[in-house]
Design an enzyme around this catalytic site. Structure first.
Site, short mmCIF file in Angstrom:
data_model
loop_
_atom_site.label_atom_id
_atom_site.label_comp_id
_atom_site.label_asym_id
_atom_site.label_seq_id
_atom_site.Cartn_x
_atom_site.Cartn_y
_atom_site.Cartn_z
N VAL A 140 -8.03 -0.66 1.37
CA VAL A 140 -8.67 -1.71 2.17
C VAL A 140 -7.71 -2.23 3.24
O VAL A 140 -8.10 -2.46 4.39
CB VAL A 140 -9.18 -2.85 1.27
CG1 VAL A 140 -9.75 -3.98 2.10
CG2 VAL A 140 -10.23 -2.32 0.31
N LYS A 141 -6.43 -2.40 2.89
CA LYS A 141 -5.47 -2.90 3.87
C LYS A 141 -5.30 -1.92 5.03
O LYS A 141 -5.24 -2.32 6.20
CB LYS A 141 -4.12 -3.16 3.20
CG LYS A 141 -2.97 -3.50 4.17
CD LYS A 141 -3.25 -4.77 4.96
CE LYS A 141 -2.22 -5.00 6.06
NZ LYS A 141 -0.85 -5.17 5.59
N LEU A 142 -5.20 -0.64 4.74
CA LEU A 142 -5.03 0.35 5.80
C LEU A 142 -6.25 0.39 6.71
O LEU A 142 -6.12 0.51 7.94
CB LEU A 142 -4.76 1.73 5.19
CG LEU A 142 -3.41 1.88 4.50
CD1 LEU A 142 -3.32 3.22 3.78
CD2 LEU A 142 -2.25 1.73 5.49
#
Length: 312
Positions: free
Chosen positions: A177-179
Site C-alpha cells: 500500500v505504501k509503494l
C-alpha cells in the site's frame, strides 16, 4: 507476549522522519524509550528536552528494548540491523517485536519477517506516509502489514506517531500500500508539473491555475502541497525527499509489478522523469523539481529500445 507495566521501546534511525517520530514516542510513552542513530549528533537534534535514553549501538537497543521501531533508508539497512552480525538478533537477548517504519521492497519485508520468526521475534512492516511536518505533529498515516494479534499489540504505540493507522493485511501488505501511495504521488507530481508549464506558456499565471483547478475535480493533495509550496515558488531545498529516494521507491514498485505481471507504464515514465531530475542539477534536492525538467524540455530519459523481433 505480555508486559507487566508497559513495553520499553527502542528506536533506530533518527533522520528526517525518524527523528520526529521518536520524539513523539519519547514524549508520549510512559516507559523507557531508547534511541540509536549512526550519527551521534542526530540524537541531540531530535530528542533534546525529552526523556529518551541514548544507546551506543544496535546491540544495546536489543539488550534493553522489548519493541524496536526502525526508520531506515531501505531494505539492505533493515536486513543488516535485524539480522546482521551486530544486529538486533545477534546477542543473547532479543526484542520481542520489530516494527519497520521504513519503505522497502515487499519481498524483502516478507523475507526478514520469516527469518526473524525463526529466531522467535515477531515482525510488522508499518511504513508511514505524509510529510515531515505531519511526523512532527504525530499526524502520519501508517500502513501496517501484520497478523491481527500482533497489530492489536502495536497499534496503541503507532498512535503516538500517526492519526491514521490501517491494517492492510499480512506481512508485506503495508509495503504494498505504501509503494502504491508513493507511486501515485510521484506520478501526480509529474503530471501537475507538465500542466503548470503548459498553462503558463498558454497565458495563465501558475498561481491562478492552481487556485482555479483546486476548485474543480483536478484538485489533489499534490496540488495543495507540492504544487503550492514547492513548484509554484520553485523552491526545492536540500534535506527533503530527493529524486534519488523517488527512484528507490519506484524501483520497488516496478519490481513488484514485474513479480505480479503488471505492465506499469506510468510508473516507468515517472522513473525516467526523475532520473532526468537527478541527473540535471537537482540531485539531493526536493523531488518536485521535476517541473524544471518540463520547463527546460529535459527528459524524460528515453525508455530502453525493444529488442528486434526474434532476439531476446
Amino acid at each position: 507476549m505480555r508486559f507487566q507495566t508497559g513495553p520499553s521501546i527502542g528506536f533506530i534511525g533518527l533522520g528526517v522522519m525518524g527523528g520526529p517520530m521518536c520524539r513523539n514516542m519519547a514524549l508520549k510513552h510512559g516507559e523507557d524509550v531508547i534511541a540509536y542513530d549512526a550519527s551521534p549528533a542526530a540524537f541531540d537534534a531530535a530528542l533534546h528536552g525529552t526523556k529518551a535514553l541514548r544507546a551506543g549501538s544496535v546491540a544495546e537497543i536489543a539488550a534493553r528494548a522489548d519493541i524496536v521501531f526502525l526508520s531506515l533508508p531501505g531494505a539492505p539497512q533493515v536486513e543488516r540491523v535485524c539480522l546482521g552480525a551486530e544486529g538486533l538478533t545477534s546477542g543473547e537477548r532479543k526484542p520481542w517485536i520489530v516494527v519497520d517504519l521504513s519503505t522497502t521492497a515487499v519481498a524483502a519485508a516478507r523475507d526478514v519477517a520469516e527469518r526473524l520468526r525463526a529466531r522467535n521475534v515477531a515482525f510488522a512492516d508499518a511504513p508511514v506516509a505524509r510529510t515531515r511536518e505531519a511526523a512532527q505533529r504525530g499526524d502520519l498515516s501508517i500502513m501496517v502489514g501484520a497478523e491481527q494479534a500482533l497489530f492489536d499489540k502495536i497499534e496503541p504505540l503507532l498512535r503516538y506517531i500517526g492519526s491514521d493507522v490501517t491494517r492492510c493485511g499480512e506481512v508485506g501488505c503495508g509495503q504494498v500500500v505504501k509503494l502504491i501511495n508513493n507511486a501515485l504521488v510521484f506520478e501526480n507530481t509529474m503530471a501537475l508539473a507538465e500542466m503548470m508549464v503548459l498553462g503558463q506558456r498558454a497565458g495563465v499565471a501558475p498561481a491562478m491555475l492552481l487556485d482555479a483547478v483546486a476548485k474543480g475535480s483536478g484538485d489533489s493533495f499534490v496540488l495543495r502541497n507540492h504544487g503550492r509550496k514547492a513548484m509554484l515558488p520553485r523552491e526545492f531545498p536540500d534535506k527533503s525527499f530527493p529524486p534519488e529516494y523517488v527512484l528507490k521507491d519506484l524501483g520497488y514498485v516496478l519490481e513488484l509489478a514485474a513479480q505480479t505481471g503488471v505492465a506499469a507504464h506510468v510508473a516507468d515514465l515517472a522513473r525516467r522523469y526523475y532520473e532526468a531530475t537527478a541527473g540535471n542539477g537537482f540531485s539531493g534536492r526536493y523531488f518536485p523539481a521535476v517541473i524544471e525538467m518540463v520547463d527546460r524540455s529535459i527528459g524524460p530519459a528515453p525508455a530502453p529500445a525493444p529488442a528486434p523481433a526474434g532476439e531476446g
